[in-house]
Scaffold this motif. Structure first.
Motif, PDB file in Angstrom:
ATOM      1  N   GLU A  13       0.325  -1.138  -0.627  1.00 15.35           N
ATOM      2  CA  GLU A  13       0.326  -0.003  -0.183  1.00 15.35           C
ATOM      3  C   GLU A  13       0.953   1.122   0.253  1.00 15.35           C
ATOM      4  OE1 GLU A  13      -3.631   1.987   3.273  1.00 15.35           O
ATOM      5  OE2 GLU A  13      -3.406   0.100   3.042  1.00 15.35           O
ATOM      6  N   ALA A  14       1.971   1.554   0.881  1.00  8.81           N
ATOM      7  CA  ALA A  14       3.141   2.679   0.767  1.00  8.81           C
ATOM      8  C   ALA A  14       3.590   2.490  -0.574  1.00  8.81           C
ATOM      9  CB  ALA A  14       3.842   1.802   1.777  1.00  8.81           C
ATOM     10  N   LEU A  15       4.192   1.829  -1.034  1.00 11.17           N
ATOM     11  CA  LEU A  15       4.658   1.830  -2.324  1.00 11.17           C
ATOM     12  C   LEU A  15       3.812   2.036  -3.835  1.00 11.17           C
ATOM     13  CD1 LEU A  15       7.619  -0.804  -2.062  1.00 11.17           C
ATOM     14  CD2 LEU A  15       7.879   2.184  -1.755  1.00 11.17           C
ATOM     15  N   SER A  16       2.752   1.524  -3.505  1.00  6.14           N
ATOM     16  CA  SER A  16       1.368   1.837  -4.671  1.00  6.14           C
ATOM     17  C   SER A  16       1.882   0.647  -5.947  1.00  6.14           C
ATOM     18  CB  SER A  16       0.860   3.065  -5.284  1.00  6.14           C
ATOM     19  OG  SER A  16       0.733   3.880  -4.243  1.00  6.14           O
ATOM     20  N   ILE A  17       2.057  -0.910  -5.329  1.00  2.69           N
ATOM     21  CA  ILE A  17       2.421  -1.273  -6.668  1.00  2.69           C
ATOM     22  C   ILE A  17       1.906  -2.830  -6.343  1.00  2.69           C
ATOM     23  CG2 ILE A  17       4.661  -1.057  -7.275  1.00  2.69           C
ATOM     24  CD1 ILE A  17       5.785  -2.770  -5.009  1.00  2.69           C
ATOM     25  N   SER A  18       2.364  -3.596  -6.665  1.00  2.46           N
ATOM     26  CA  SER A  18       1.744  -5.402  -6.647  1.00  2.46           C
ATOM     27  C   SER A  18       2.174  -5.752  -5.381  1.00  2.46           C
ATOM     28  CB  SER A  18       1.091  -6.154  -7.617  1.00  2.46           C
ATOM     29  OG  SER A  18       2.591  -6.766  -8.067  1.00  2.46           O
ATOM     30  N   ARG A  19       1.441  -7.007  -4.776  1.00  4.57           N
ATOM     31  CA  ARG A  19       2.360  -8.032  -3.788  1.00  4.57           C
ATOM     32  C   ARG A  19       3.079  -8.272  -4.975  1.00  4.57           C
ATOM     33  NH1 ARG A  19       0.522 -13.127  -1.827  1.00  4.57           N
ATOM     34  NH2 ARG A  19       1.397 -13.503   0.127  1.00  4.57           N
ATOM     35  N   ALA A  20       2.997  -9.010  -6.130  1.00  3.35           N
ATOM     36  CA  ALA A  20       4.053  -9.608  -6.495  1.00  3.35           C
ATOM     37  C   ALA A  20       5.104  -9.218  -7.054  1.00  3.35           C
ATOM     38  CB  ALA A  20       3.431  -9.815  -7.805  1.00  3.35           C
ATOM     39  N   LYS A  21       4.953  -7.959  -6.883  1.00  2.00           N
ATOM     40  CA  LYS A  21       6.296  -7.240  -7.590  1.00  2.00           C
ATOM     41  C   LYS A  21       7.174  -6.743  -6.453  1.00  2.00           C
ATOM     42  CE  LYS A  21       8.806  -4.270  -9.882  1.00  2.00           C
ATOM     43  NZ  LYS A  21       9.717  -4.955 -11.097  1.00  2.00           N
ATOM     44  N   LEU A  22       6.513  -6.355  -5.039  1.00  2.00           N
ATOM     45  CA  LEU A  22       6.864  -6.702  -4.055  1.00  2.00           C
ATOM     46  C   LEU A  22       7.777  -7.762  -3.532  1.00  2.00           C
ATOM     47  CD1 LEU A  22       7.917  -4.515  -1.173  1.00  2.00           C
ATOM     48  CD2 LEU A  22       5.916  -5.595  -0.110  1.00  2.00           C
ATOM     49  N   TYR A  23       7.405  -8.461  -3.843  1.00  2.00           N
ATOM     50  CA  TYR A  23       8.615  -9.964  -3.585  1.00  2.00           C
ATOM     51  C   TYR A  23       8.987  -9.834  -4.477  1.00  2.00           C
ATOM     52  CZ  TYR A  23       5.106 -12.413  -0.052  1.00  2.00           C
ATOM     53  OH  TYR A  23       4.816 -12.203   1.066  1.00  2.00           O
ATOM     54  N   GLN A  24       8.995  -9.745  -5.559  1.00  2.00           N
ATOM     55  CA  GLN A  24      10.090  -9.428  -6.589  1.00  2.00           C
ATOM     56  C   GLN A  24      11.453  -9.009  -6.606  1.00  2.00           C
ATOM     57  OE1 GLN A  24       8.732  -7.939 -10.357  1.00  2.00           O
ATOM     58  NE2 GLN A  24       7.675 -10.090 -11.409  1.00  2.00           N
ATOM     59  N   LEU A  25      10.806  -7.636  -5.652  1.00  2.00           N
ATOM     60  CA  LEU A  25      12.010  -6.153  -5.221  1.00  2.00           C
ATOM     61  C   LEU A  25      12.712  -6.992  -3.808  1.00  2.00           C
ATOM     62  CD1 LEU A  25       9.977  -3.211  -5.453  1.00  2.00           C
ATOM     63  CD2 LEU A  25      11.952  -3.724  -6.981  1.00  2.00           C
ATOM     64  N   MET A  26      12.161  -7.802  -3.156  1.00  2.00           N
ATOM     65  CA  MET A  26      12.696  -8.827  -2.064  1.00  2.00           C
ATOM     66  C   MET A  26      13.603  -9.482  -2.522  1.00  2.00           C
ATOM     67  SD  MET A  26       9.907  -8.301   0.874  1.00  2.00           S
ATOM     68  CE  MET A  26       9.287  -9.462   0.287  1.00  2.00           C
ATOM     69  N   ASP A  27      13.667 -10.115  -3.113  1.00  2.00           N
ATOM     70  CA  ASP A  27      13.817 -11.480  -3.543  1.00  2.00           C
ATOM     71  C   ASP A  27      15.241 -10.971  -4.788  1.00  2.00           C
ATOM     72  OD1 ASP A  27      12.152 -13.408  -2.116  1.00  2.00           O
ATOM     73  OD2 ASP A  27      11.385 -13.839  -3.997  1.00  2.00           O
ATOM     74  N   SER A  28      15.105  -9.507  -5.316  1.00  2.00           N
ATOM     75  CA  SER A  28      16.268  -9.058  -5.623  1.00  2.00           C
ATOM     76  C   SER A  28      16.842  -8.581  -5.055  1.00  2.00           C
ATOM     77  CB  SER A  28      15.606  -8.455  -7.047  1.00  2.00           C
ATOM     78  OG  SER A  28      14.816  -7.067  -6.433  1.00  2.00           O
ATOM     79  N   GLY A  29      16.699  -8.332  -3.594  1.00  2.00           N
ATOM     80  CA  GLY A  29      17.387  -7.229  -3.003  1.00  2.00           C
ATOM     81  C   GLY A  29      17.716  -6.028  -3.013  1.00  2.00           C
ATOM     82  N   ALA A  30      16.535  -5.564  -3.666  1.00  2.00           N
ATOM     83  CA  ALA A  30      16.466  -3.979  -3.891  1.00  2.00           C
ATOM     84  C   ALA A  30      15.411  -3.196  -2.741  1.00  2.00           C
ATOM     85  CB  ALA A  30      15.476  -3.841  -5.199  1.00  2.00           C
ATOM     86  N   VAL A  31      15.218  -4.021  -1.833  1.00  2.00           N
ATOM     87  CA  VAL A  31      13.914  -3.828  -0.905  1.00  2.00           C
ATOM     88  C   VAL A  31      14.688  -4.646   0.324  1.00  2.00           C
ATOM     89  CG1 VAL A  31      11.482  -3.999   0.211  1.00  2.00           C
ATOM     90  CG2 VAL A  31      12.453  -3.084  -2.080  1.00  2.00           C
ATOM     91  N   PRO A  32      15.601  -4.940   1.148  1.00  2.00           N
ATOM     92  CA  PRO A  32      15.463  -5.045   2.319  1.00  2.00           C
ATOM     93  C   PRO A  32      13.957  -5.637   3.445  1.00  2.00           C
ATOM     94  CG  PRO A  32      15.685  -3.010   2.873  1.00  2.00           C
ATOM     95  CD  PRO A  32      14.995  -3.109   1.304  1.00  2.00           C
ATOM     96  N   TYR A  33      14.520  -7.005   4.297  1.00  2.00           N
ATOM     97  CA  TYR A  33      13.219  -7.573   4.676  1.00  2.00           C
ATOM     98  C   TYR A  33      13.956  -8.244   6.005  1.00  2.00           C
ATOM     99  CZ  TYR A  33      13.101 -11.773   1.635  1.00  2.00           C
ATOM    100  OH  TYR A  33      14.188 -13.216   1.835  1.00  2.00           O
ATOM    101  N   LEU A  34      12.641  -8.540   6.511  1.00  2.00           N
ATOM    102  CA  LEU A  34      13.885  -9.521   7.845  1.00  2.00           C
ATOM    103  C   LEU A  34      12.520 -10.372   8.012  1.00  2.00           C
ATOM    104  CD1 LEU A  34      13.645  -6.349  10.881  1.00  2.00           C
ATOM    105  CD2 LEU A  34      15.540  -7.786   9.509  1.00  2.00           C
ATOM    106  N   HIS A  35      13.370 -11.725   8.741  1.00  2.00           N
ATOM    107  CA  HIS A  35      12.370 -12.430   8.529  1.00  2.00           C
ATOM    108  C   HIS A  35      12.144 -12.794  10.506  1.00  2.00           C
ATOM    109  CE1 HIS A  35      12.905 -14.945   5.091  1.00  2.00           C
ATOM    110  NE2 HIS A  35      11.342 -15.013   5.012  1.00  2.00           N
ATOM    111  N   ILE A  36      10.352 -12.536  10.781  1.00  2.00           N
ATOM    112  CA  ILE A  36      10.170 -13.159  12.266  1.00  2.00           C
ATOM    113  C   ILE A  36       9.203 -14.274  11.806  1.00  2.00           C
ATOM    114  CG2 ILE A  36       9.207 -11.668  13.931  1.00  2.00           C
ATOM    115  CD1 ILE A  36       9.553  -8.868  13.270  1.00  2.00           C
TER     116      ILE A  36
END
Length: 61
Positions: A13-36
């Motif tokens: 919602e914050a980026l106004s992109i699709s869920r699939a696109k966010l997962y692509q960005l996370m998997d490519s390393g463009a958007v960092p994430y943490l596993h909790i």
């Protein structure tokens, strides 16, 4: 106090992109994430850095 970590739906919602696109960005390393446990959380500062990087690329072109 502002949230430091966002859920995937909040980041989408914050980026106004699709869920699939966010997962692509996370998997490519463009958007960092943490596993909790089994959940992914996206640091707010990571989204801000991603946006700043994209703006810098646009301005350099």
């Amino acid at each position: 106090m502002a949230k430091l970590l966002l859920t995937v739906p909040e980041a989408v919602e914050a980026l106004s992109i699709s869920r699939a696109k966010l997962y692509q960005l996370m998997d490519s390393g463009a958007v960092p994430y943490l596993h909790i446990d089994r959940s992914r959380r996206i640091p707010l500062v990571g989204l801000e850095t991603y946006i700043a990087d994209q703006l810098a690329k646009e301005n350099a072109a």
